[in-house]
Design a protein around this motif. Structure first.
Motif, mmCIF file in Angstrom:
data_model
loop_
_atom_site.group_PDB
_atom_site.id
_atom_site.type_symbol
_atom_site.label_atom_id
_atom_site.label_comp_id
_atom_site.label_asym_id
_atom_site.label_seq_id
_atom_site.Cartn_x
_atom_site.Cartn_y
_atom_site.Cartn_z
ATOM 1 N N GLU A 31 0.826 -1.208 0.000
ATOM 2 C CA GLU A 31 0.000 0.000 0.000
ATOM 3 C C GLU A 31 0.863 1.263 0.000
ATOM 4 O OE1 GLU A 31 -3.333 2.442 0.025
ATOM 5 O OE2 GLU A 31 -3.142 0.313 -0.433
ATOM 6 N N PHE A 32 1.949 1.254 0.765
ATOM 7 C CA PHE A 32 2.849 2.404 0.818
ATOM 8 C C PHE A 32 3.539 2.620 -0.534
ATOM 9 C CE2 PHE A 32 6.656 4.710 2.288
ATOM 10 C CZ PHE A 32 6.025 5.713 3.006
ATOM 11 N N LEU A 33 3.927 1.526 -1.172
ATOM 12 C CA LEU A 33 4.523 1.642 -2.504
ATOM 13 C C LEU A 33 3.511 2.183 -3.513
ATOM 14 C CD1 LEU A 33 6.654 -1.620 -2.696
ATOM 15 C CD2 LEU A 33 7.493 0.727 -2.619
ATOM 16 N N ARG A 34 2.257 1.803 -3.364
ATOM 17 C CA ARG A 34 1.215 2.316 -4.253
ATOM 18 C C ARG A 34 1.031 3.819 -4.062
ATOM 19 N NH1 ARG A 34 -3.698 4.047 -4.160
ATOM 20 N NH2 ARG A 34 -3.911 3.701 -1.930
ATOM 21 N N LYS A 35 1.012 4.265 -2.790
ATOM 22 C CA LYS A 35 0.850 5.700 -2.519
ATOM 23 C C LYS A 35 2.020 6.513 -3.068
ATOM 24 C CE LYS A 35 -1.898 5.583 1.705
ATOM 25 N NZ LYS A 35 -1.884 5.878 3.140
ATOM 26 N N THR A 36 3.232 6.025 -2.858
ATOM 27 C CA THR A 36 4.389 6.759 -3.366
ATOM 28 C C THR A 36 4.437 6.723 -4.886
ATOM 29 O OG1 THR A 36 5.792 4.807 -3.093
ATOM 30 C CG2 THR A 36 5.793 6.423 -1.302
ATOM 31 N N GLY A 37 3.954 5.657 -5.496
ATOM 32 C CA GLY A 37 3.912 5.573 -6.946
ATOM 33 C C GLY A 37 2.893 6.527 -7.544
ATOM 34 N N GLU A 38 1.754 6.686 -6.873
ATOM 35 C CA GLU A 38 0.729 7.620 -7.358
ATOM 36 C C GLU A 38 1.227 9.054 -7.331
ATOM 37 O OE1 GLU A 38 -2.754 7.171 -4.996
ATOM 38 O OE2 GLU A 38 -3.510 5.471 -6.157
ATOM 39 N N ILE A 43 11.620 7.011 -3.571
ATOM 40 C CA ILE A 43 11.993 6.506 -2.253
ATOM 41 C C ILE A 43 12.494 5.078 -2.428
ATOM 42 C CG2 ILE A 43 9.656 5.738 -1.710
ATOM 43 C CD1 ILE A 43 10.198 6.559 1.194
ATOM 44 N N SER A 44 13.492 4.708 -1.650
ATOM 45 C CA SER A 44 14.050 3.365 -1.768
ATOM 46 C C SER A 44 13.160 2.359 -1.044
ATOM 47 C CB SER A 44 15.462 3.317 -1.179
ATOM 48 O OG SER A 44 15.408 3.496 0.214
ATOM 49 N N LEU A 45 13.287 1.124 -1.460
ATOM 50 C CA LEU A 45 12.503 0.052 -0.844
ATOM 51 C C LEU A 45 12.887 -0.128 0.624
ATOM 52 C CD1 LEU A 45 10.399 -2.174 -1.235
ATOM 53 C CD2 LEU A 45 12.262 -3.692 -1.891
ATOM 54 N N LEU A 46 14.160 0.064 0.942
ATOM 55 C CA LEU A 46 14.618 -0.047 2.324
ATOM 56 C C LEU A 46 13.961 1.007 3.210
ATOM 57 C CD1 LEU A 46 16.513 -1.560 4.230
ATOM 58 C CD2 LEU A 46 18.270 0.109 3.664
ATOM 59 N N LYS A 47 13.821 2.226 2.685
ATOM 60 C CA LYS A 47 13.163 3.301 3.436
ATOM 61 C C LYS A 47 11.676 2.995 3.626
ATOM 62 C CE LYS A 47 13.114 7.733 4.830
ATOM 63 N NZ LYS A 47 13.882 8.295 5.884
ATOM 64 N N VAL A 48 11.037 2.446 2.603
ATOM 65 C CA VAL A 48 9.625 2.067 2.706
ATOM 66 C C VAL A 48 9.438 1.004 3.777
ATOM 67 C CG1 VAL A 48 7.737 0.920 1.475
ATOM 68 C CG2 VAL A 48 9.058 2.693 0.338
ATOM 69 N N GLN A 127 6.759 8.720 15.329
ATOM 70 C CA GLN A 127 7.838 8.788 14.353
ATOM 71 C C GLN A 127 7.324 8.412 12.964
ATOM 72 O OE1 GLN A 127 10.829 9.961 14.894
ATOM 73 N NE2 GLN A 127 11.629 9.518 12.868
ATOM 74 N N HIS A 128 6.476 7.400 12.895
ATOM 75 C CA HIS A 128 5.884 6.977 11.626
ATOM 76 C C HIS A 128 5.052 8.108 11.022
ATOM 77 C CE1 HIS A 128 2.603 5.074 9.247
ATOM 78 N NE2 HIS A 128 3.604 4.350 8.786
ATOM 79 N N ASP A 129 4.215 8.743 11.819
ATOM 80 C CA ASP A 129 3.387 9.847 11.330
ATOM 81 C C ASP A 129 4.238 11.037 10.906
ATOM 82 O OD1 ASP A 129 1.161 8.311 11.783
ATOM 83 O OD2 ASP A 129 0.650 9.273 13.696
ATOM 84 N N PHE A 130 5.308 11.318 11.654
ATOM 85 C CA PHE A 130 6.212 12.409 11.282
ATOM 86 C C PHE A 130 6.872 12.141 9.935
ATOM 87 C CE2 PHE A 130 10.555 14.119 11.259
ATOM 88 C CZ PHE A 130 10.260 15.476 11.276
ATOM 89 N N LEU A 135 7.194 13.193 4.207
ATOM 90 C CA LEU A 135 7.299 12.608 2.881
ATOM 91 C C LEU A 135 6.177 13.079 1.956
ATOM 92 C CD1 LEU A 135 9.058 10.586 1.306
ATOM 93 C CD2 LEU A 135 7.472 8.820 2.014
ATOM 94 N N PHE A 136 4.948 13.067 2.466
ATOM 95 C CA PHE A 136 3.793 13.409 1.645
ATOM 96 C C PHE A 136 3.346 14.859 1.814
ATOM 97 C CE2 PHE A 136 3.051 8.758 2.142
ATOM 98 C CZ PHE A 136 3.292 8.430 0.820
ATOM 99 N N GLY A 137 3.917 15.564 2.761
ATOM 100 C CA GLY A 137 3.506 16.945 3.014
ATOM 101 C C GLY A 137 2.388 16.980 4.036
#
Length: 172
Positions: A31-38, A43-48, A127-130, A135-137
């Motif tokens: 799901e995170f990869l889908r959001k960043t792709g849209e 972003i690297s896979l390791l960061k995701v 930390q996750h929310d930050f 990342l997304f603004g």
């Protein structure tokens, strides 16, 4: 016999928890990869994966009851299949003495969840929310709450915060 049954029960619950965590984390990564792709964010896979792993402790509150259910079903099925309850009964224990390792294990798991995991989850989800907001603004937040002092509306923008208080709300 007590320690054997308790260890066996906790292992089954931890295996069920591990399977659920892996499944949910895999779905979250996709799901995170889908959001960043849209949004076409590089972003690297390791960061995701590292951002997604920060969410795991907060998900334990939701996953722990299911892991207890699935682990208990598995454990009791195997104990019944191997006649371990029958062996405990023939050794002179009543049913409450045979179930006391389960009660002790569940109490220990609950205390560990409350004392250790919940504070860790609170920190990691912040930390996750930050990281997500950086990342997304930051999105503008519109909130409305009703209290004894009236109706409060909050409008948060990038530059300022606006709080509006009203005595009543008329919807036309």
């Amino acid at each position: 016999l007590f320690s054997y049954l308790a260890k066996n029960y906790i292992i089954k619950i931890l295996i069920a928890l591990l399977v659920l965590i892996c499944l949910i984390t895999f779905i979250d990564v996709i799901e995170f990869l889908r959001k960043t792709g849209e949004r076409q964010i590089e972003i690297s896979l390791l960061k995701v994966i590292s951002i997604t792993l920060l969410k795991i402790p907060s998900q334990l509150d939701n996953l722990l009851p299911f892991s207890v259910i699935f682990g208990s079903i598995t454990c009791f099925y195997l104990w019944n299949k191997n006649n371990e309850f029958l062996q405990a009964r023939t050794s002179g224990q009543n049913i409450w003495q045979a179930i006391s390792p389960v009660i002790f294990s569940l109490t220990a798991i609950g205390l560990i969840n409350i004392i250790i995991i919940n504070p860790i989850a609170a920190t990691t989800i912040k930390q996750h929310d930050f990281l997500l907001s950086s990342l997304f603004g930051k999105k503008s937040v519109n909130e409305m709450s009703i209290s004894t002092s009236g109706i409060w509306i909050r409008d948060t923008k990038i530059d300022y915060d606006l709080f509006i208080n009203g005595d009543q709300l008329e919807l036309n």
